[in-house]
Design an enzyme around this catalytic site. Structure first.
Site, short mmCIF file in Angstrom:
data_model
loop_
_atom_site.label_atom_id
_atom_site.label_comp_id
_atom_site.label_asym_id
_atom_site.label_seq_id
_atom_site.Cartn_x
_atom_site.Cartn_y
_atom_site.Cartn_z
N GLY A 120 0.93 -1.33 0.00
CA GLY A 120 0.00 -0.07 -0.04
C GLY A 120 0.93 1.35 -0.01
O GLY A 120 1.88 1.45 0.59
N ARG B 216 0.81 -6.27 -4.66
CA ARG B 216 0.86 -6.72 -3.38
C ARG B 216 1.31 -8.24 -3.67
O ARG B 216 1.46 -8.94 -2.75
CB ARG B 216 -0.40 -6.96 -2.88
CG ARG B 216 -0.66 -5.34 -2.14
CD ARG B 216 -2.16 -5.78 -1.42
NE ARG B 216 -2.60 -4.31 -0.91
CZ ARG B 216 -1.90 -3.85 0.21
NH1 ARG B 216 -1.03 -4.35 0.77
NH2 ARG B 216 -2.24 -2.61 0.50
N ASP C 162 6.34 -4.81 6.43
CA ASP C 162 7.01 -6.10 7.13
C ASP C 162 6.95 -7.39 6.11
O ASP C 162 8.02 -7.84 6.16
CB ASP C 162 6.18 -6.21 8.47
CG ASP C 162 4.76 -6.26 8.20
OD1 ASP C 162 4.28 -6.03 7.33
OD2 ASP C 162 4.15 -6.76 9.34
N ASP C 163 6.17 -7.55 5.62
CA ASP C 163 5.93 -8.92 4.61
C ASP C 163 6.84 -8.36 3.52
O ASP C 163 7.70 -9.41 3.00
CB ASP C 163 4.61 -8.68 4.15
CG ASP C 163 3.81 -9.55 5.01
OD1 ASP C 163 4.11 -10.08 5.84
OD2 ASP C 163 2.31 -9.51 4.72
N LYS D 296 8.61 0.95 5.05
CA LYS D 296 7.39 1.91 4.64
C LYS D 296 6.22 1.15 5.05
O LYS D 296 5.96 0.32 5.22
CB LYS D 296 7.46 1.77 3.03
CG LYS D 296 6.05 2.44 2.52
CD LYS D 296 5.17 1.26 1.69
CE LYS D 296 4.82 0.25 2.25
NZ LYS D 296 3.75 -0.68 1.50
N THR D 297 5.39 2.14 5.84
CA THR D 297 4.03 1.82 6.02
C THR D 297 3.52 2.90 7.10
O THR D 297 3.98 3.35 7.99
CB THR D 297 3.75 0.34 6.87
OG1 THR D 297 2.47 0.38 7.26
CG2 THR D 297 4.72 0.20 7.91
N ILE D 298 2.33 3.34 6.49
CA ILE D 298 1.58 4.68 7.45
C ILE D 298 1.28 3.81 8.78
O ILE D 298 0.97 4.63 9.83
CB ILE D 298 0.49 5.21 6.69
CG1 ILE D 298 -0.53 4.11 6.65
CG2 ILE D 298 0.75 5.63 5.23
CD1 ILE D 298 -2.19 4.72 6.15
N ASP D 299 0.96 2.56 8.88
CA ASP D 299 0.61 2.02 10.15
C ASP D 299 1.58 2.13 11.22
O ASP D 299 0.91 2.00 12.39
CB ASP D 299 0.34 0.53 9.88
CG ASP D 299 -0.57 0.10 8.64
OD1 ASP D 299 -1.43 1.08 8.45
OD2 ASP D 299 -0.75 -0.65 8.31
N TYR E 162 -23.59 16.46 18.17
CA TYR E 162 -23.18 15.42 17.60
C TYR E 162 -21.85 14.58 18.14
O TYR E 162 -21.05 15.25 18.68
CB TYR E 162 -22.69 15.31 16.30
CG TYR E 162 -23.54 15.93 15.06
CD1 TYR E 162 -24.89 15.47 14.92
CD2 TYR E 162 -23.46 17.20 14.54
CE1 TYR E 162 -25.74 16.06 14.16
CE2 TYR E 162 -24.45 17.92 13.69
CZ TYR E 162 -25.53 17.09 13.59
OH TYR E 162 -26.55 17.83 12.50
N MET F 156 -7.39 4.11 10.17
CA MET F 156 -6.79 3.23 9.54
C MET F 156 -5.46 2.75 10.18
O MET F 156 -5.14 3.62 11.20
CB MET F 156 -6.18 3.55 8.17
CG MET F 156 -5.99 2.32 7.12
SD MET F 156 -5.53 3.22 5.55
CE MET F 156 -6.64 2.29 4.36
N ARG G 158 -4.32 -0.99 10.52
CA ARG G 158 -4.46 -2.25 10.81
C ARG G 158 -4.37 -2.69 12.23
O ARG G 158 -4.92 -2.07 13.04
CB ARG G 158 -3.30 -3.08 10.01
CG ARG G 158 -3.41 -2.86 8.58
CD ARG G 158 -2.56 -3.92 7.77
NE ARG G 158 -1.34 -3.73 7.78
CZ ARG G 158 -0.38 -4.37 7.27
NH1 ARG G 158 -0.59 -5.53 7.08
NH2 ARG G 158 1.00 -4.02 7.14
N GLU H 198 -8.61 0.87 13.65
CA GLU H 198 -9.22 -0.22 12.63
C GLU H 198 -9.22 -1.62 13.28
O GLU H 198 -9.98 -2.23 13.02
CB GLU H 198 -8.37 -0.22 11.51
CG GLU H 198 -8.92 -1.09 10.25
CD GLU H 198 -8.11 -0.82 8.97
OE1 GLU H 198 -6.69 -0.42 9.14
OE2 GLU H 198 -8.75 -0.62 8.21
N TYR I 289 -7.79 5.92 3.39
CA TYR I 289 -7.26 6.34 2.09
C TYR I 289 -6.73 7.72 1.88
O TYR I 289 -5.81 7.90 1.42
CB TYR I 289 -8.31 5.86 0.86
CG TYR I 289 -8.49 4.34 0.95
CD1 TYR I 289 -7.30 3.68 0.29
CD2 TYR I 289 -9.36 3.62 1.76
CE1 TYR I 289 -7.55 2.05 0.38
CE2 TYR I 289 -9.58 2.41 1.92
CZ TYR I 289 -8.52 1.75 0.90
OH TYR I 289 -8.64 0.20 0.93
N GLU I 290 -7.35 8.56 2.69
CA GLU I 290 -7.18 9.72 2.69
C GLU I 290 -6.05 10.43 3.08
O GLU I 290 -5.25 11.30 2.72
CB GLU I 290 -8.30 10.85 3.45
CG GLU I 290 -9.60 10.63 3.11
CD GLU I 290 -10.41 9.41 3.91
OE1 GLU I 290 -9.70 8.42 4.23
OE2 GLU I 290 -11.76 9.60 3.70
#
Ligand SMILES: *[C@@H]1O[C@H](CO)[C@@H](O)[C@H](O)[C@H]1NC(C)=O
Ligand SMILES: CC(=O)N[C@H]1CO[C@H](CO)[C@@H](O)[C@@H]1O
Length: 651
Positions: A188, A252, A282-283, A309-312, A350, A357, A359, A418, A523-524
Site C-alpha cells: 500500500g 501486493r 513487514d511482509d 514503509k507503512t503508514i501503520d 453530535y 486506518m 491495521r 481499525e 485512504y485519505e
C-alpha cells in the site's frame, strides 16, 4: 420495406409481364429475407458472444479487485484493498488491457497546483555524514527477534551479519564504479515513497556517476515479469516531494514459489543488476530478505536492501525508529479530526465516531489522540490487555455520554482503531465459529443455524446490530472467511451505544438525545504530499540504500536514526533484516516473519496519553492542528510518538 411487402402480396390482377416482374420481385424478396434472417442470426450470436465476453471480463475484474491492484491509474479507482487481498497481476493486466507499462510511465505526471509545483524544487536536507567522504563501521554480530536457530536455518548465508553505520572518514573509501540498480514499491501507498527513489537516484548520480536506476512496474510482479522503466532525471522530476506511488506503481504480489524465485533471478541476471531496493512493509521486507538469501545462495552479484514503509507505524525496531508515511498520514488524520472537533463544539449535538486506518496496531490512533485530544481514544492493545468485552467497551462510551450530558454537553469525539475487533477475544471466537459453520452449511432464514454457536457467541451475535450481523454473514473473502477489516466498527459502536442509552432512558438515568456520526479516515492519508519530515526522512533512506549497495551489503534494511535531532545529526546505516525476524508456523511450515510492533502499554507515548485522557474525556481540550505546513513555525515538527519514544520530550 413492410409497405412494399404488403403491396406485392395484395396486388390482385397481373399481366404476364407483371407475372414475370412479380416472379423476379418474389425471388429478390426471398433473397432479401434470407439475407436479413442470416443477418439477424449473426447479430444474435455476436451479441451472445459479446455478453459472455463481458461477463468473463467482469469476473476477471472481480478477481483483480480481490487481488488488490495498487494502481488507481489503470482501474480508475481504488480497489478497496488494505492488505486483505492476496495477489495482483499488474503486468498481466497491462497485457490483457493492451497497455504497455512503458506507456503508463511515458504519460508524465502533470502538476497544475502551485504548492505541488513549488515543492518540486525543495531539496531535502541530508544527514551530515553525506556532506563528505564516509566509511562503514560494523556493530557486533546479530541474532534474531525470536527462534534464532530456525532463522539461521532459513537464512544460512545472511544470518548473524552485523549492522552497519556510516561514519565520516578522511578520504573516499568506495570505488565509484558504475552500478545498475533496480527499485520496487511493494504494498500500500505511504507518503514519501517517491523521495526514497529520488534519494537512490541522486546518491548514484553523486557517488557513482553513470549508474543506471530501473524502476520495476507494479510491484514485485514487475520483477517476476521483467517489466521496468529506466528512471532518468526528467522522468523523476515531477514526482519529487509528491505523494503517491504512481511513478512506477505498486502491487501486493509476493515472490514465494521456487518458480517465482527463478523468474526474479532471471530478471536480475538479464538486467545485470548490482542491487535491488525493496520499499515495503513487514511482509515485503521479509520477502526482500528471502531474495537476498536466494541471490547469495545462487552466487548472483545482486545485493538486496529494504526500506521501511507503512503508514501503520508497526514496522519499527531499536534501529528503525519509524516507518515512513506514518508522520504524514497522522497529520492528515489529525487535521480532519481537529475539524470534526470544531464541528462538534459548534453544533453541540453530535458524537463523532472516527475509525482510523492502521491495521492491527493502534499507533495511528494513539498519535492522533496525542495530537488532537479527543474525549475517548480506544487503544486496541489496552482492550486486549484488560480482556475487555465488547459490552464493556460500549458501556465505557455510554457512561461518558451520560456524564457529559450531566454537564450539559451532548457532543464529543471518539477515536477507534481499525484493528479494535482483532483485540476483543469474544469477537474472535464468534468469527471463528461463524467461519466454521458457514464453511459447511448456509444460514436458514429462520435462524436455526444459530444453535450451532456456543452460548457466549450466540449472546454476542444477538447483541450486534442487524447490519453488522449481515456483514458477518455475507461479506466473505475468497477463502470463505469473514472479512473482519470490512466491519464498520464505528457504526457498530454507535448503534450499540444508542441501544444502551435507550435502555438507560427506560431506567430513567438518561434523558437526552444522542446523535452519532460515523467516519472512516483511511485512504485519505495514504497519498498526501509528504510532510517535511517524511520528505527528508525518505530522501535520507534513499541515500542510505544507495550507500549500502555501493559498499557491497545485502540483506539489510536502511535505517536512519536520531530522528528528533536536526537532520544534520541523523545517523545513517543498515540493520540486518534477520535481526528483526522470528518464525511463525503457517500451514505446517516455519515461515520467517518480521514481528509487527504493537503499541506498548509501558511505552512513553501510551503513558503520556493515559496520564491526560481523563481530563480530555470531560473537559474539551480539543486541538485542531490544521493542514500540514511546509514553512513556518510548525513545519518541522515530527510528532508525539517519535518524540516520546526517543525521549526527546518527557512523558
Ligand atoms: C543525536 O543528536 C544529538 C543532538 O540532538 C547529538 O548531540 C548526538 O550526537 C546525536 N547522536 C549521534 C549518535 O549522532
Ligand atoms: C502536535 C504536537 O504535539 N506537536 C508537538 C510536536 O513537537 C514539538 C516539538 O518539536 C512540540 O512543540 C509540538 O507541540
Amino acid at each position: 420495406m413492410d409497405k412494399y411487402i404488403v403491396h406485392t402480396l395484395t396486388c390482385p390482377l397481373r399481366t404476364p409481364q407483371e407475372g414475370l416482374e412479380s416472379k423476379l420481385t418474389d425471388s429478390l424478396l426471398r433473397l432479401f429475407f434470407t439475407l436479413s434472417l442470416a443477418y439477424h442470426v449473426f447479430v444474435t450470436i455476436s451479441r451472445f458472444l459479446f455478453l459472455r465476453c463481458r461477463e468473463r471480463e467482469r469476473e476477471r475484474e472481480r478477481e483483480r479487485e480481490l487481488g488488490g491492484l495498487e494502481s488507481s491509474r489503470i482501474t480508475g479507482e481504488h480497489t478497496g484493498e488494505q492488505d486483505y487481498g492476496s495477489r495482483s497481476t499488474f503486468a498481466g493486466i497491462h497485457e490483457e488491457l493492451g497497455i504497455r507499462p512503458e506507456a503508463l510511465c511515458e504519460s508524465k505526471r502533470k502538476l497544475v497546483d502551485v504548492l505541488q509545483t513549488s515543492r518540486l524544487d525543495d531539496k531535502p536536507s541530508l544527514p551530515s555524514v553525506f556532506q563528505g567522504p564516509f566509511q562503514v563501521s560494523y556493530g557486533p554480530a546479530t541474532s534474531a527477534a525470536g527462534n534464532p536457530e530456525e532463522i539461521q536455518k532459513l537464512f544460512p548465508n545472511l544470518y548473524g551479519q552485523p549492522s552497519v553505520d556510516l561514519v565520516p572518514s578522511t578520504k573516499p573509501t568506495f570505488t565509484e564504479k558504475k552500478l545498475k540498480v533496480g527499485v520496487v514499491l511493494s504494498g500500500g501507498q505511504a507518503p514519501g515513497g517517491h523521495n526514497v527513489i529520488a534519494g537512490i537516484y541522486d546518491y548514484l548520480q553523486e557517488h557513482a556517476k553513470g549508474s543506471i536506476l530501473f524502476g520495476f512496474l507494479g510491484g514485485p510482479a514487475g520483477i517476476m515479469k521483467c517489466k521496468y522503466v529506466e528512471i532518468t532525471s526528467e522522468f523523476l522530476y515531477p514526482y519529487r516531494n509528491q505523494g503517491g506511488f504512481d511513478i512506477i506503481c505498486s502491487g501486493r504480489d509476493k515472490i514465494e514459489t521456487p518458480d517465482q524465485f527463478k523468474q526474479a533471478m532471471d530478471t536480475v541476471n538479464k538486467l545485470d543488476l548490482d542491487g535491488l531496493v525493496v520499499i515495503g512493509g513487514d511482509d515485503s521486507n521479509t520477502n526482500a530478505c528471502l531474495l537476498a538469501e536466494c541471490f547469495r545462495a545462487n552466487k548472483l552479484k545482486t545485493h538486496v536492501i529494504g526500506c521501511p514503509k507503512t503508514i501503520d507505524g508497526d514496522l519499527k525496531s531499536k534501529h528503525v525508529p519509524i516507518s515512513f508515511g506514518f508522520d504524514t498520514a497522522c497529520k492528515i488524520y489529525a487535521e480532519m479530526i481537529g475539524n470534526v472537533m470544531v464541528d462538534a463544539r459548534s453544533t453541540g449535538k453530535y458524537y463523532h465516531f472516527v475509525r482510523l486506518m492502521g491495521r492491527a496496531a493502534s499507533h495511528i490512533t494513539l498519535e492522533c489522540a496525542l495530537q488532537t485530544h479527543p474525549n475517548i481514544a480506544i487503544i486496541g492493545e489496552e482492550v486486549a490487555a484488560h480482556h475487555q468485552t465488547l459490552r464493556q467497551v460500549v458501556n465505557d462510551i455510554t457512561d461518558l455520554v451520560c456524564k457529559r450530558a450531566g454537564q450539559g454537553k451532548h457532543y464529543g469525539v471518539i477515536l477507534i482503531p481499525e484493528g479494535l475487533i482483532d483485540f476483543i477475544p469474544e469477537i474472535q471466537h464468534l468469527i471463528a465459529e461463524l467461519n466454521e459453520i458457514l464453511a459447511t452449511s448456509t444460514c436458514d432464514p429462520e435462524g436455526h443455524w444459530k444453535h450451532k454457536l456456543t452460548p457466549p457467541s450466540r449472546a454476542l451475535f444477538a447483541l450486534l446490530p442487524h447490519s453488522i450481523q449481515e456483514e458477518l454473514l455475507l461479506e466473505r473473502d475468497p477463502h470463505g472467511n469473514v472479512q473482519v477489516a470490512r466491519i464498520e466498527t464505528e457504526k457498530m459502536l454507535i448503534t450499540m451505544v444508542e441501544a444502551e442509552l435507550m435502555q438507560r432512558k427506560h431506567e430513567g438515568t438518561y434523558t437526552n438525545n444522542f446523535i452519532g456520526m460515523s467516519h472512516f479516515f483511511g485512504y485519505e492519508g495514504r497519498c498526501g504530499m509528504p510532510t517535511n519530515f517524511d520528505a527528508t526522512y525518505c530522501y535520507a533512506l534513499g541515500f542510505a540504500a544507495g550507500a549500502l549497495l555501493q559498499s557491497g551489503h545485502s540483506g539489510l534494511i536502511a535505517s536512519v536514526g536520531n530522528l528528533t535531532a536536526p537532520c544534520a545529526e541523523w545517523t545513517v546505516g543498515g540493520t540486518a533484516l534477520t535481526e528483526l525476524m522470528d518464525v511463525e508456523r503457517r500451514k505446517g511450515k516455519n515461515k520467517p516473519v518480521i514481528k509487527k510492533a504493537m503499541v506498548e502499554l509501558d511505552g512513553a507515548p501510551f503513558r503520556k496519553f493515559a496520564s491526560v485522557r481523563e481530563k480530555w474525556a470531560v473537559e474539551d481540550s480539543y486541538r485542531s492542528p490544521g493542514p500540514i505546513q511546509f514553512a513556518g513555525p510548525t513545519a518541522h515538527e515530527t510528532n508525539c510518538t517519535l518524540q516520546l519514544e526517543l525521549g526527546a520530550v518527557a512523558a
